[in-house]
Design an enzyme around this catalytic site. Structure first.
Site, PDB file in Angstrom:
ATOM      1  N   LYS A 219       0.855  -1.197   0.000  1.00  0.00           N
ATOM      2  CA  LYS A 219       0.000   0.000   0.000  1.00  0.00           C
ATOM      3  C   LYS A 219       0.884   1.238   0.000  1.00  0.00           C
ATOM      4  CE  LYS A 219      -3.175   2.599   2.981  1.00  0.00           C
ATOM      5  NZ  LYS A 219      -3.872   2.638   4.275  1.00  0.00           N
ATOM      6  N   GLU A 268      -8.728  11.710  13.179  1.00  0.00           N
ATOM      7  CA  GLU A 268      -7.809  10.603  13.467  1.00  0.00           C
ATOM      8  C   GLU A 268      -6.882  10.881  14.643  1.00  0.00           C
ATOM      9  OE1 GLU A 268      -4.699   7.698  11.040  1.00  0.00           O
ATOM     10  OE2 GLU A 268      -6.184   8.896   9.980  1.00  0.00           O
TER      11      GLU A 268
END
Length: 463
Positions: A219, A268
């Site tokens: 990723k 987050e």
């Protein structure tokens, strides 16, 4: 009018100067008073009168809010060393005079700031002035902890300081800051938008998928920039007011330096530490909110069942689990994610709880966890190498840890996404997405476009 429970600041400074003389070193002085209720954004705005740097922080539940004016103490390291910042803070605390009778609150001396996304990336044109790691203890810090409100005044006292004059200046400035009845805001209005080379960015996504298909990496997170211009200098207080109203369940932050302000509303959390208890969060995987309850539920269920998003989320869970286990015990991580709804978006979310091993601090946890696969990729070094070589964006503090810590290294850091760097009449917005083997460049482009939305609205785009 704000009334404070006065502490004799002159007497405290006199005692601090004696300590400075005895130790032949400056004394870090921090005095906390309980005050009447005051709006934190009004306090932030009043700092414009003094022409000093400002900070703002609101926890995701909006129960803890800080607003700071001025730079009493600066902790900085051009090499972005976590350990250097930690040691500098310890040194100041060893030669300090802290007057704070409210031990069970978030009042008292607190350092605010951030680390860069990539310590090897130089701060060039866009992020000039934000080089390396930078933290500051505000001269005046307003703390709102649930229903209680405090004002902490911090200053350095040296052997040769003119303490009577220093005390008089602090009292005058404090009076100016506290006696603003209601701050005035100007209406921000975006008059121009410019996406920085979107076609080249889509081509970069294709290049990343090719590298992933070759099994060189799992990723890679790629980010891009949207530039906007205003009809007059942007009022950061107005931006914060909009974010505070619209982006519930997000951390709202602002860190201003010499007229340039990094501001955002991020969902987050990177890590929180309180009395050695660790709280972190895995957030990765994104879907829009629906226009109806039924559509919203459908989007959420699609996200929970989407293989690409679940795979992206699991990378984050695995990495954070490994990082937390390296410095903590009693680690608890649920087996399955849940939905984390925001105003414009919803994410996959897995909470993490643990207890730090003896000898580790919040800053050690930040260093271990950053950058997570949600902001960099997996494996970390391979993904970071790709970003360094091929991504055109100067990330600076975007996607990096931003937050605060107190004298005992209790504190909290969030990941600085959903953010913008404001410089007078101009601003740069940042958004990124995780690229995996099945990523489609156009879909990833649209995802980043959605992620620009909260900041665009807060900056003054027509709804």
């Amino acid at each position: 009018m704000i009334e404070t429970k006065e502490i004799n600041i002159d007497g405290v400074l006199q005692a601090a100067q004696k300590q400075s003389i005895d130790k032949s070193a400056p004394t870090f002085v921090s005095v906390t008073e309980k005050i009447d209720k005051m709006n934190a954004i009004d306090f932030f705005q009043s700092g414009k009168v003094l022409g000093k740097n400002r900070i703002y922080w609101s926890s995701s539940d909006q129960q803890t809010i800080f607003a700071g004016i001025g730079d009493a103490v600066i902790l900085a390291d051009s090499n972005a060393s976590y350990n250097t910042i930690k040691n500098k803070w310890k040194k100041w605390m060893q030669n300090s005079k802290i007057v704070n009778p409210y031990d069970n609150t978030r009042s008292g001396p607190i350092a605010f700031g951030g680390f860069p996304f990539d310590s090897e990336e130089p701060a060039e044109e866009l992020w000039r002035g934000f080089d390396g790691s930078q933290f500051r203890v505000p001269t005046f810090l307003l703390t709102i902890d649930h229903s209680d409100v405090y004002l902490t005044t911090t200053v350095l006292v040296e052997e040769e300081s003119h303490v009577d004059q220093l005390a008089a200046e602090l009292i005058t400035e404090k009076h100016q800051l506290l006696h603003v009845t209601h701050a005035e805001f100007q209406d921000n209005q975006i008059v121009l938008k410019h996406e920085v080379d979107p076609e080249a960015w889509k081509t970069l996504v294709e290049r990343a998928t090719e590298k992933i298909a070759a099994n060189q990496v799992d990723k890679i997170v790629l980010a891009r920039e949207l530039q906007v211009e205003f009809d007059q200098p942007c009022d950061v207080g107005q931006v914060l007011s909009q974010l505070q109203q619209t982006q519930q369940h997000s951390y709202v932050f602002a860190w201003e330096k010499d007229g340039v302000c990094f501001v955002g509303a991020t969902p987050e959390r990177l890590v929180k530490v309180n009395d050695q208890k660790v709280f972190s969060a895995c957030i990765a995987g994104t879907a829009p909110r629906g226009k109806t309850v039924e559509q919203d539920y459908e989007f959420g269920q699609q996200l929970l069942c989407d293989q690409k998003n679940r795979e992206e989320h699991q990378f984050v869970v695995d990495m954070i689990k490994q990082a937390v286990h390296s410095l903590a015990k009693s680690v608890h991580i649920p087996d399955e994610p849940v939905l984390y709804p925001l105003k414009n978006l919803q994410h996959l979310y897995t909470p993490v709880e643990a207890e730090l091993e003896e000898g580790y601090t919040l800053l050690d946890a930040v260093e271990k966890l950053h950058p997570t696969p949600a902001l960099c990729g997996f494996p970390r070094e391979t993904a970071l190498d790709f970003i360094r070589h091929f991504e055109k964006l100067e990330r600076g503090w975007y996607g990096a840890p931003i937050g605060w810590f107190d004298q005992h290294f209790n504190g909290e850091f969030a990941v600085a996404i959903r953010s913008a760097l404001i410089n007078e009449e101009k601003a740069s917005l940042f958004a990124g997405c995780g690229v995996v083997k099945d990523s489609d460049p156009e879909i990833e482009y649209q995802e980043t476009a959605i992620k620009f939305t909260p900041m665009l609205h807060a900056l003054g785009e027509l709804k």
